[in-house]
Design a protein around this motif. Structure first.
Motif, short mmCIF file in Angstrom:
data_model
loop_
_atom_site.label_atom_id
_atom_site.label_comp_id
_atom_site.label_asym_id
_atom_site.label_seq_id
_atom_site.Cartn_x
_atom_site.Cartn_y
_atom_site.Cartn_z
N ASP A 281 0.82 -1.22 0.00
CA ASP A 281 0.00 0.00 0.00
C ASP A 281 0.85 1.26 0.00
O ASP A 281 0.41 2.32 0.43
N ARG A 287 0.23 -0.73 -5.28
CA ARG A 287 -1.16 -1.21 -5.14
C ARG A 287 -1.63 -1.93 -6.39
O ARG A 287 -2.33 -2.95 -6.31
N LYS A 365 0.84 -1.25 12.71
CA LYS A 365 -0.29 -0.52 13.26
C LYS A 365 -0.95 -1.28 14.41
O LYS A 365 -0.85 -2.52 14.50
N SER A 370 -5.96 0.04 12.01
CA SER A 370 -6.02 -0.74 10.77
C SER A 370 -7.44 -0.69 10.23
O SER A 370 -8.40 -1.06 10.92
N THR A 371 -7.58 -0.27 8.99
CA THR A 371 -8.92 -0.04 8.45
C THR A 371 -9.41 -1.14 7.51
O THR A 371 -10.57 -1.12 7.11
N SER A 372 -8.53 -2.08 7.14
CA SER A 372 -8.93 -3.14 6.22
C SER A 372 -7.97 -4.32 6.35
O SER A 372 -6.91 -4.22 6.99
N ASP A 375 -3.96 -4.20 6.07
CA ASP A 375 -3.55 -2.83 6.39
C ASP A 375 -2.71 -2.88 7.67
O ASP A 375 -3.21 -2.65 8.76
N TYR A 376 -1.42 -3.18 7.51
CA TYR A 376 -0.57 -3.50 8.66
C TYR A 376 0.44 -2.42 9.03
O TYR A 376 0.81 -2.30 10.19
N LYS A 378 2.46 1.45 9.02
CA LYS A 378 2.50 2.90 8.90
C LYS A 378 3.93 3.30 8.55
O LYS A 378 4.88 2.89 9.23
#
Length: 398
Positions: A281, A287, A365, A370-372, A375-376, A378
């Motif tokens: 990401d 992506r 994170k 984490s939003t999804s 999504d690990y 930052k």
């Protein structure tokens, strides 16, 4: 007259078609992905490396000037003897033009030595040994993915400058653990930090209470894990159970993959700092590539998968530019290219065959942030490749 012209045109076109294929042996380009499909590294590399190479071939339309691109996968099971046997089959039976992946240095070194002696380009993406671009370098070898010194430097320098100035090493007692601890120690001191101590444990030990307690007792704010794979996961999990995942301590992993975080979970791995040249990401290019892999395999790629994509893509670009799959011609072309893709940013190939590119300091994170799925990470900072790769040590005598 028109029939004669049509016949002449057909002959011209056939001649042009033959010329376009004349410099591609066997009429196709063959890429060997020699990876671990059955052993301890099958998650970090394995089948997704094969998929990544296929995505690279598809990026170029599956052919170069009409010559088909064929991906041939073989398993080495992280065993050196099995790797060498498979390499012989790739070279002598399948006549591959390039071999890539080669996860783990114990497989990459013997395969690189054998294949380059046979006139085949080799591009390891899953092995960190500096000997690949040092003692065992070759005009046909490209150390493409990462090397251990760069990983150690990225973590040690960036974390120290970010305020983590007191370190304690928890080290797996084998060659890789010792080597990466030694490199990181010196780099911490260069960055102005202090090493308060170290504790070693046997490779694949199941109880790490003693070295982790020693780390806590030292008062160090940074607990550095000089290990990889299951050893690193075990240290983090047991550190969590001992209450070391808190505001007073931070774990710094000197080698860690996205798959390790997935296996640990964000509750256990949160706050961990690590270095990587790739994260799915990171930007639009990463992506797009990651989505292509996910659609085929149902998982996001690691830095080894992305490195294999990059190695395959740039080999093919070099072959297209050179107009041939002659190993030396492609290798010479590759050395003159700037490397910019979903994996490598600001990349270039040194004379010793090391592909220098940027790295990133990442922090895992917390579950709340984490939003999804997947999504690990930052991003903490960007580390320019020229700043973290060691200068050539003179051991490359290609």
């Amino acid at each position: 007259m028109r029939a004669m012209l049509r016949g002449l045109l057909a002959l011209v076109l056939c001649g042009a078609y033959a010329t376009a294929h004349a410099d591609f042996s066997d009429g196709e380009i063959r890429i060997g992905v020699l990876t671990d499909l059955s052993g301890v590294s099958r998650g970090d590399a394995g089948q997704l490396s094969v998929v990544a190479a296929e995505v690279a071939a598809d990026r170029l339309g599956g052919n170069i000037d009409g010559a088909p691109i064929r991906i041939i996968a073989m398993d080495h099971g992280s065993d050196a003897d099995q790797a060498l046997k498979a390499a012989r089959e790739l070279v002598e039976t399948h006549h591959v033009d390039m071999i890539t992946d080669l996860v783990r240095s114990n497989t990459a070194i013997p395969v690189q030595r054998y294949a380059t002696e046979q006139g085949v380009v080799v591009m390891p993406t899953g092995a960190g040994a500096s000997a690949l671009h040092g003692k065992y370098c070759s005009p046909l070898a490209f150390h493409w993915g990462f090397d251990s010194y760069a990983l150690a430097n990225a973590v040690a320098s960036a974390v120290t400058r970010d305020g983590g100035d007191e370190w304690f090493f928890v080290t797996a007692d084998y060659a890789f653990g010792s080597a990466i601890e030694s490199a990181a120690r010196g780099l911490v001191k260069q960055a102005g930090g202090e090493v308060l101590g170290a504790a070693r444990y046997p490779y694949k030990a199941t109880d790490l209470t003693e070295p982790l307690t020693a780390a806590e007792d030292s008062g160090a704010g940074v607990i550095a894990l000089a290990s990889g794979g299951e050893d690193t996961q075990r240290a983090i999990r047991q550190g969590y159970e001992l209450g070391l995942v808190d505001d007073e301590h931070r774990f710094a992993a000197l080698l860690m993959f996205l798959t390790d975080v997935r296996d640990l979970g964000l509750y256990v791995a949160r706050g961990l700092q690590l270095a990587t040249p790739f994260y799915w990401d990171l930007d639009e290019a990463s992506r797009t590539f990651a989505q292509a892999v996910y659609e085929r395999a149902g998982a996001m790629p690691t830095m080894i998968h992305a490195g294999t994509y990059s190695a395959t893509l740039n080999y093919l670009r070099a072959a297209r530019k050179a107009g041939t799959d002659d190993a030396r011609s492609v290798a010479d072309t590759l050395r003159g290219m700037s490397i910019e893709d979903a994996f490598a940013h600001n990349g270039h190939v040194r004379e010793d065959g090391l592909m220098v590119h940027d790295f990133y300091l990442m922090q895992v994170k917390s579950p709340l942030n984490s939003t999804s799925a997947w999504d690990y990470y930052k991003q903490v900072s960007v580390i320019p490749g020229d700043d973290i790769h060691a200068a050539p040590d003179g051991s490359c005598k290609r």
